[in-house]
Design an enzyme around this catalytic site. Sequence first.
Site, short mmCIF file in Angstrom:
data_model
loop_
_atom_site.label_atom_id
_atom_site.label_comp_id
_atom_site.label_asym_id
_atom_site.label_seq_id
_atom_site.Cartn_x
_atom_site.Cartn_y
_atom_site.Cartn_z
N HIS A 161 -0.13 6.46 7.59
CA HIS A 161 0.84 5.82 8.78
C HIS A 161 2.27 6.14 7.89
O HIS A 161 2.57 6.62 8.64
CB HIS A 161 -0.08 4.21 8.01
N GLU A 162 2.53 6.20 6.05
CA GLU A 162 3.78 6.41 6.38
C GLU A 162 4.23 8.10 6.87
O GLU A 162 5.22 7.76 7.17
CB GLU A 162 3.64 6.46 4.51
N VAL B 17 7.21 4.25 22.61
CA VAL B 17 5.84 6.11 22.86
C VAL B 17 5.41 4.74 24.20
O VAL B 17 5.20 3.46 24.13
CB VAL B 17 5.01 5.40 22.11
N ASP C 259 7.44 0.71 20.10
CA ASP C 259 7.84 1.26 19.44
C ASP C 259 8.19 2.26 20.20
O ASP C 259 8.45 2.85 19.86
CB ASP C 259 6.16 1.61 19.19
N LEU D 133 0.50 -0.89 -0.48
CA LEU D 133 -0.05 0.04 -0.37
C LEU D 133 0.85 1.20 0.32
O LEU D 133 0.02 2.62 -0.42
CB LEU D 133 -0.47 -0.10 1.09
N1 ARG Z 1 2.99 0.29 4.15
C1 ARG Z 1 2.01 -0.67 5.40
C2 ARG Z 1 1.30 -1.71 4.07
O1 ARG Z 1 1.96 -1.28 3.07
C3 ARG Z 1 0.93 0.04 4.87
C4 ARG Z 1 -0.55 -0.20 5.44
C5 ARG Z 1 -1.12 0.98 5.73
N2 ARG Z 1 -2.17 0.83 6.56
C6 ARG Z 1 -4.12 1.34 6.18
N3 ARG Z 1 -4.70 0.88 6.62
N4 ARG Z 1 -4.42 1.67 4.90
O2 ARG Z 1 0.66 -2.65 4.15
ZN ZN Z 2 3.99 1.13 8.52
CA CA Z 3 4.13 1.42 23.63
#
Ligand code: ARG
Ligand code: ZN
Ligand code: CA
Length: 256
Positions: free
Chosen positions: A165-166, A190, A188, A125
């Site tokens: 997320h990224e 945190v 993490d 993603l």
């Molecule tokens: N780097 C992750 C992947 O490619 C991104 C996840 C993002 N999650 C989302 N629900 N949009 O799987």
């Molecule tokens: Zn990630």
């Molecule tokens: Ca934590």
Amino acid sequence: TQDLVTIPVVVHVVHHPDMPEQNIADEQIHSQIEVLNKDFRAKNPDAGLVPEVWRPLVADAQVEFRLADLDPDGDPTGGIIRVETDQHGFTWDDGVKSASTGGADPWPSDQYLNLWVCQLTGGLLGYAQFPGGPPHTDGVVVLHSAFGTTGTATAPFDRGRTATHEIGHWLDLYHIWGDDDGACSSDDKVADTPNQADANTGQPAFPHITCNNGPHGDMFMNYMDYTDDVGMFMFTRGQGTRMRACLEGPRASFLI
Ligand code: ARG
Ligand code: ZN
Ligand code: CA
């Protein structure tokens, strides 16, 4: 130090001429910027779904995103670059980040957040580079159909949360489960996110207890887990502090 930080963004749309859907519309890009400006300010409408026990932890990261209005030469721009490619798909090898491999070169990554939007292969993603890496590959790559909320954006990744997320990674956040494959041994870094065993996917039921983190369990509604877009809607204060430290440290060039 200043409170609100605004990050200039350039979006490189890298598309194959035979696949016009990859050349996403401006509107889809604007829909993504809108999501970012909600998610990083805790103004997202689904923040109300955070379980009551964690509501006091919901953080406004005080980061905003704006499509660049000046290019590196100081000329006016819309902050959207469109580049044709002969590549049918890209992967995590950074090929999309260089014109020499069919992608688009970044704008200076100490002044702009470079976002590449393209076809990705293998179910990927998106991916991000953490602070401190090579400038010529710095930024975030997102699959076009996981970008924004309109156009080619496709469920269950059609709420713009892949970029949220990224960009969390780009601002030095780690995955909430600590990438230890269920071992509970690393986290993490945190304090206010519960230690959890592994990634959650789909739409888990609350509570989901792992690593002795009961009674409330995993904070799977956090942007740094792996659930569906509808299931992620918070950063914590601790994550906000970490992102701020990044903006006062390795990414201090964005504080002006
Ligand atoms: N780097 C992750 C992947 O490619 C991104 C996840 C993002 N999650 C989302 N629900 N949009 O799987
Ligand atoms: Zn990630
Ligand atoms: Ca934590």
